[in-house]
Design a protein around this motif. Structure first.
Motif, mmCIF file in Angstrom:
data_model
loop_
_atom_site.group_PDB
_atom_site.id
_atom_site.type_symbol
_atom_site.label_atom_id
_atom_site.label_comp_id
_atom_site.label_asym_id
_atom_site.label_seq_id
_atom_site.Cartn_x
_atom_site.Cartn_y
_atom_site.Cartn_z
ATOM 1 N N LYS A 156 0.834 -1.216 0.000
ATOM 2 C CA LYS A 156 0.000 0.000 0.000
ATOM 3 C C LYS A 156 0.861 1.256 0.000
ATOM 4 O O LYS A 156 0.580 2.215 -0.719
ATOM 5 C CB LYS A 156 -0.890 0.022 1.251
ATOM 6 C CG LYS A 156 -1.909 -1.071 1.294
ATOM 7 C CD LYS A 156 -3.194 -0.588 0.674
ATOM 8 C CE LYS A 156 -4.227 -1.673 0.709
ATOM 9 N NZ LYS A 156 -5.391 -1.346 -0.101
ATOM 10 N N ASN B 125 1.599 4.809 -2.596
ATOM 11 C CA ASN B 125 1.162 6.116 -2.097
ATOM 12 C C ASN B 125 2.254 7.164 -2.331
ATOM 13 O O ASN B 125 3.389 6.997 -1.874
ATOM 14 C CB ASN B 125 0.829 6.005 -0.603
ATOM 15 C CG ASN B 125 0.146 7.247 -0.085
ATOM 16 O OD1 ASN B 125 0.659 8.355 -0.221
ATOM 17 N ND2 ASN B 125 -1.026 7.077 0.487
ATOM 18 N N GLU B 126 1.882 8.247 -2.989
ATOM 19 C CA GLU B 126 2.866 9.274 -3.377
ATOM 20 C C GLU B 126 3.511 9.975 -2.182
ATOM 21 O O GLU B 126 4.541 10.639 -2.324
ATOM 22 C CB GLU B 126 2.185 10.326 -4.263
ATOM 23 C CG GLU B 126 1.009 10.958 -3.543
ATOM 24 C CD GLU B 126 0.275 12.038 -4.320
ATOM 25 O OE1 GLU B 126 0.791 12.485 -5.347
ATOM 26 O OE2 GLU B 126 -0.807 12.433 -3.863
ATOM 27 N N HIS B 127 2.902 9.862 -1.000
ATOM 28 C CA HIS B 127 3.419 10.598 0.162
ATOM 29 C C HIS B 127 4.513 9.856 0.923
ATOM 30 O O HIS B 127 5.046 10.372 1.898
ATOM 31 C CB HIS B 127 2.282 10.902 1.146
ATOM 32 C CG HIS B 127 1.202 11.760 0.578
ATOM 33 N ND1 HIS B 127 1.461 12.907 -0.131
ATOM 34 C CD2 HIS B 127 -0.149 11.638 0.609
ATOM 35 C CE1 HIS B 127 0.334 13.464 -0.506
ATOM 36 N NE2 HIS B 127 -0.663 12.705 -0.071
ATOM 37 N N SER C 298 -7.750 8.252 2.839
ATOM 38 C CA SER C 298 -7.221 6.957 3.255
ATOM 39 C C SER C 298 -6.450 7.107 4.579
ATOM 40 O O SER C 298 -6.030 8.216 4.941
ATOM 41 C CB SER C 298 -6.281 6.398 2.189
ATOM 42 O OG SER C 298 -5.050 7.112 2.225
ATOM 43 N N TYR D 8 -3.468 6.237 5.231
ATOM 44 C CA TYR D 8 -2.080 6.701 5.015
ATOM 45 C C TYR D 8 -2.054 8.200 4.690
ATOM 46 O O TYR D 8 -1.186 8.928 5.179
ATOM 47 C CB TYR D 8 -1.432 5.910 3.870
ATOM 48 C CG TYR D 8 -1.440 4.414 4.102
ATOM 49 C CD1 TYR D 8 -0.554 3.834 5.011
ATOM 50 C CD2 TYR D 8 -2.336 3.595 3.423
ATOM 51 C CE1 TYR D 8 -0.563 2.458 5.219
ATOM 52 C CE2 TYR D 8 -2.341 2.230 3.636
ATOM 53 C CZ TYR D 8 -1.460 1.668 4.532
ATOM 54 O OH TYR D 8 -1.475 0.314 4.747
ATOM 55 N N ASP D 9 -2.997 8.658 3.859
ATOM 56 C CA ASP D 9 -3.049 10.095 3.545
ATOM 57 C C ASP D 9 -3.341 10.886 4.822
ATOM 58 O O ASP D 9 -2.780 11.956 5.041
ATOM 59 C CB ASP D 9 -4.146 10.389 2.512
ATOM 60 C CG ASP D 9 -3.757 9.928 1.115
ATOM 61 O OD1 ASP D 9 -2.594 9.506 0.932
ATOM 62 O OD2 ASP D 9 -4.618 9.969 0.225
#
Ligand code: NAD
Length: 348
Positions: free
Chosen positions: A22, A26-28, A304, A306-307
């Protein structure tokens, strides 16, 4: 300069692997590596070109690491969390966060002192089946909800790993209970009235292989049940409201809603033969006395997990999973153990 969080996953088993996939999407985040106590796991990671740290000390002393994600067995969450926080890392921790509420308070104190984000992965707040129940609650499609049954039934026993052992914080109340209780507590804003419960030890392990908890809120009674010995399952959710009944069968979201037709006078069901007798009370309502359909779902638009963690770290959002909420859930789990041991109803 990149604002990505450099993250290391500690514990690279089933859930560590899930997070790895995951986070890579994720770009972060930049997944900097993993650390697992098992050398075979470390080697396998390296064979797959994943940087493998050789100790937790090496992880926490690496100044390029911003965040540590903990996916180890439950008993080790506390010490790893505190060590990481004390070395100025933000922490994502798997559930159950700790085995006692006191342990969680210690972690929160360290996080507050260090001014670091500590967030628990209560990911089942994002479950679509749970969102259908939230929709029912908000739209009042079946009127005011007054009773909910939330169940997960399996037939495979407790997996043959640390989950079977008390030492590692095994058992189904910690494993699944923490998710199912978290969902209902969050939905009803922790407005508890009383609880009672039973743990099951059918498989002869030291820890519970399932449980039934009656958690009653001010206006809603609930049954929360986990079983690892059910070869025939009951539905995931059964919800009763003042104007109808809803069932959600499983995670595939198949569901049914049956409501009485409001304009009709009370239906007069025909008596049916039931067992060795006759009943009108338990006869099904006539077809024209009810409407049948499915749940009108609302889109809750939650970012999400994670975000949300990322935005919280950068002060651009509020945590969806708040530590004070997780603390309340841990306190409820302690109350369940107490209620079971003393065979009593606990009032709040
Ligand atoms: P697992 O047994 O598959 O993996 C655990 C890994 O941690 C193993 O590789 C083990 O070698 C390693 N490990 C053990 N002690 C360690 C230590 N002190 N330091 C570093 N590595 C260590 O277990 P799992 O199923 O991945 O569960 C891990 C955690 O994730 C548990 O807390 C569990 O409750 C949680 N979990 C959460 C979900 C969810 O949906 N949120 C789902 C499954 C598991």
């Amino acid at each position: 300069m990149s604002n990505k969080l450099n993250i290391v996953i500690v514990g690279f088993g089933g859930m560590g692997g899930f997070h790895f996939e995951k986070l890579n999407l994720n770009e972060h985040y930049h997944v900097q590596g993993i650390y697992d106590i098992d050398e075979a796991v470390q080697k396998k990671a390296e064979q797959e070109s994943i940087k493998s740290y050789t100790s937790l000390d090496e992880v926490v002393n690496d100044e390029t690491v911003d965040t540590v994600l903990i996916a180890t067995p439950n008993d080790s969450h506390k010490s790893i969390s505190i060590q990481a926080l004390q070395h100025n890392k933000h922490v994502i921790c798997e559930k159950p966060v700790t085995l006692t509420s006191e342990d969680l308070k210690e972690i929160i104190d360290v996080a507050d002192k260090q001014n670091k984000v500590f967030m628990v992965h209560q990911n089942r707040r994002w479950d679509d089946d749970f969102h259908l129940v939230k929709s029912l609650y908000q739209t009042k499609q079946i009127g005011e909800i007054f009773h909910i049954e939330s169940r997960v039934h399996g037939a495979n026993g407790i997996p043959g790993d640390w989950r079977k052992e008390e030492l590692y914080g095994g058992g189904m109340l910690y494993d699944w209970g923490v998710h199912l209780l978290d969902q209902l507590l969050w939905l009803f804003d922790y407005d508890m009235d009383n609880l009672s419960g039973e743990l099951s030890y059918i498989l002869g392990n030291d820890v519970d292989d399932g449980f039934t908890v009656h958690l009653n809120f001010k206006d809603v009674t609930t049954i929360v049940e986990v079983s690892t010995t059910s070869f025939i399952k009951l539905p995931r959710w059964y919800v009763k409201g003042t104007e109808g009944t809803a069932v959600i069968h499983d995670w595939d979201l198949q569901n049914e809603v049956v409501c009485p037709v409001k304009s009709k006078e009370q239906s007069h069901p025909k008596p049916i033969k039931a067992g060795a007798g006759l009943t009108k009370t338990m006869a099904p309502p006539s077809e024209d006395a009810v409407t049948k359909g499915s749940i009108n779902s609302i889109n809750f638009e939650m970012e999400s997990f994670y975000d949300n963690f990322y935005h919280t770290v950068y002060g651009k959002g509020e945590p969806i999973v708040k530590n004070e909420q997780v603390l309340k859930t841990m306190e409820i789990i302690e109350k369940v153990f107490e209620a079971v041991q003393d065979e009593k109803v606990i009032k709040f």
